[in-house]
Design an enzyme around this catalytic site. Structure first.
Site, PDB file in Angstrom:
ATOM      1  N   GLN A 317       0.848  -1.188   0.000  1.00 58.64           N
ATOM      2  CA  GLN A 317       0.000   0.000   0.000  1.00 58.64           C
ATOM      3  C   GLN A 317       0.887   1.242   0.000  1.00 58.64           C
ATOM      4  OE1 GLN A 317      -2.697  -0.017   3.275  1.00 58.64           O
ATOM      5  NE2 GLN A 317      -3.903   1.704   2.562  1.00 58.64           N
ATOM      6  N   SER A 320       0.698   6.639   2.499  1.00 62.30           N
ATOM      7  CA  SER A 320       1.285   7.622   3.414  1.00 62.30           C
ATOM      8  C   SER A 320       2.562   8.234   2.849  1.00 62.30           C
ATOM      9  CB  SER A 320       1.598   6.980   4.767  1.00 62.30           C
ATOM     10  OG  SER A 320       0.416   6.558   5.410  1.00 62.30           O
ATOM     11  N   GLU A 436      -9.623  -1.832   4.824  1.00 64.02           N
ATOM     12  CA  GLU A 436      -8.539  -2.055   5.780  1.00 64.02           C
ATOM     13  C   GLU A 436      -9.064  -2.068   7.210  1.00 64.02           C
ATOM     14  OE1 GLU A 436      -4.003  -0.485   6.554  1.00 64.02           O
ATOM     15  OE2 GLU A 436      -5.444   0.905   5.680  1.00 64.02           O
TER      16      GLU A 436
END
Length: 589
Positions: A317, A320, A436
């Site tokens: 993923q 961020s 998630e």
């Protein structure tokens, strides 16, 4: 008969002492049958009392929410202050768990289920505590007016505390639950399944015919450059080919087309037996797959889903960034269109678990900085072998390097890797984040969990006789079962707000994970605080060092409280003066 009226803590429920002397009476039922009948009456009365306590906990939240919206201080609604929002969010979580545990208890009683008595005891413990805490919190958040006789807040507190002792005591409920777990053999791979659903029965038949050797224990580590050992690689291919790795996916994409309930029961059974996909495949199975199913083209589904189900691809993923963590929409990684059908990507990503072994990544990048920050983002499926992709491991507090930072330098991505419409990346990303949060809380199955396992460990180690450890374990048992009932209730009540419920479940699940880490050290400190220098880190030590993992991953617990306060309770959002400004004109990002 003599009646003596009593002064009571709860003046809304009158009580009296009765003294019978030579009173006429009529026998009801057969002689000697009273004990069994009274036991059933007591069980049903306890369930109904738990429902009353759950409603009381919910009502305290509703009344306090109204006050936080009406009351103004410092020029704005006091519900806009984060300190108050988070406290009411915690109260809303307690109300949700208590309502769900009461719902499940009555459901099991009505069905005559084997776990009905256990479920009622869980509800009694959870609802009693939630009612008292929420009533006390209502007084605190109402400030001075809440402490007055004229306000109704004290009546809720009086009723809540009296209810805790009306039929039993709080400690008796906890002790009864702990004893029930201690007296029940710990679940093993050979014990009965967590559910008797038709899908699990079919899974058992398939396992009997297809289970291979070499899967027990950790086994040898994978060879260099390999994701799995040969036995595990073969097993994941078999599991995926039969649709069991991704049971809720459509059959044509490698699943079995099961409902969320049935699929959750299958996943839990595989997990219990140690036959499920490893943590390294979490992003692919639980995040990438569902997101591609929802947003992908037919070609993308054909390209990515079946290899994922077969264990051929691993995903990471890439959301961020150093300057965009909790405020994900502030991401600055850019994707600029080139040649009409390609994108040039530059930027940095961080906290990407298993990116060092991933084949593909879920990438969010800014494609139009002239739009507000939520509107100019596009979602891509990045091939991690693309030139310009550099992954650097980050060592975490356990000593492992599971996290990674990634640098993207002039990475060329084809437009065929774009997932969803251009500029719709925030909506696509939110669907991934919801997946998630939902996946981190486990499937909607009520039964033995981590608390049961910890109780078994404490019993083996003698720590169960430590009053502090025993009390913490029993409370954790109540909260974990209540969380399970909330998950089940959410799965069978589709008209409720799923994103908000998932935030509640994520917050509680993270708290339970942290508590488990603390308990594991406290139950065996002599093995957790030091160990031979040439030995592996003890499991209890690792659990303690990982205890904050899920309080941060998938959105921090503070962000979950904001979501609950703003999207469930409707309290004011945090002010953002640049909210509608183009991203490249924001004063702060």
């Amino acid at each position: 008969m003599h009646r003596q009226r009593l002064a009571t803590l709860d003046p809304t429920r009158p009580l009296a002492n009765l003294r019978l002397s030579h009173a006429a009476a009529r026998r009801v039922g057969a002689p000697g049958a009273a004990t069994a009948v009274l036991a059933q009456v007591h069980l049903r009365a306890t369930a109904l009392l738990a429902a009353e306590q759950a409603v009381l906990a919910e009502q305290c939240v509703a009344l306090t929410r109204r006050y936080l919206l009406d009351r103004r201080q410092f020029g704005r609604q006091i519900g806009a202050f984060q300190a108050l929002k988070h406290r009411l969010a915690d109260a809303a979580v307690r109300a949700e768990l208590s309502a769900s545990s009461a719902w499940y208890a009555i459901r099991q009683l009505a069905a005559g289920a084997a776990d009905a008595e256990f479920a009622v005891t869980v509800a009694a413990a959870a609802c009693g505590e939630a009612a008292v805490q929420n009533a006390a919190e209502m007084i605190q958040l109402h400030d001075g007016i809440g402490y007055t006789w004229e306000h109704a807040a004290h009546l809720y507190l009086r009723r809540a505390k009296s209810d805790q002792y009306l039929l039993d005591t709080p400690s008796a409920h906890h002790d009864r639950l702990g004893l029930a777990v201690v007296e029940t053999p710990s679940p093993t791979t050979q014990s009965a399944p967590v559910t008797d659903s038709p899908a699990v029965a079919e899974l058992h038949a398939w396992l009997a015919a297809n289970l291979i050797d070499g899967l027990a224990g950790d086994g040898p580590p994978p060879a260099a450059g390999e994701k799995y050992s040969p036995a595990r690689r073969d097993w994941y291919r078999r599991l995926g080919a039969a649709g069991w790795s991704t049971p809720t996916w459509p059959v044509q994409y490698g699943g079995r087309g099961l409902s969320r309930d049935e699929g959750g029961a299958v996943v839990e059974e595989l997990r219990r037996r140690g036959l499920d996909r490893p943590e390294e495949d979490f992003v692919g199975i639980w995040l990438a797959g569902p997101t591609i199913l929802q947003w992908g083209s037919d070609q993308q589904r054909e390209t990515y889903l079946r290899p994922l189900a077969l264990g051929e691809h691993r995903w990471c993923q890439l959301f961020s960034e150093p300057g965009a963590g909790s405020d994900l929409a502030s991401l600055a990684t850019s994707a600029v269109p080139i040649d009409g059908d390609r994108w040039l990507v530059n930027g940095q990503k961080i906290w990407s678990s298993f990116a060092n072994t991933a084949d593909f990544g879920l990438l969010m990048a800014r494609t139009d900085p002239t739009l507000p920050k939520h509107d100019g983002i596009t979602y891509f499926l990045l091939d991690m072998r693309t030139p310009g992709v550099e992954v650097r491991p980050l060592r975490q507090m356990t000593g492992d390097a599971e996290f990674n930072e990634m640098f993207l330098t002039d990475v060329v991505v084809p437009d065929s890797a774009r997932l969803g419409p251009r500029g719709a990346g925030w909506k696509v990303g939110i669907s991934t984040l919801i997946q998630e949060r939902n996946s981190l809380t486990g499937p909607p199955v009520v039964g033995p969990g981590v608390a049961d396992q910890l109780i078994a460990e404490a019993l083996d180690r003698g720590a169960w006789h430590n009053a502090d450890v025993r009390d913490r374990l029993q409370r954790m048992l109540v909260d974990e079962r209540a969380l399970q009932t909330a998950s089940l209730r959410a799965s069978v009540t589709p008209d409720r707000n799923p994103g908000a419920i998932d935030s509640i479940r994520k917050l509680v699940s993270a708290d339970l994970h942290e508590r488990a880490g603390r308990i594991r050290v406290d139950s065996r400190p002599e093995l957790s605080l030091d160990w031979p220098i040439d030995a592996e880190m003890p499991a209890g030590t690792r659990s303690f060092l990982e205890m904050k993992k899920y309080c941060i991953a998938g959105g921090t617990s503070e962000i979950q409280r904001n979501i609950i306060a703003e999207r469930v309770l409707g309290l004011p959002r945090e002010p953002d003066p640049d909210r509608d400004q183009p991203f490249n004109q924001r004063t702060s990002r």
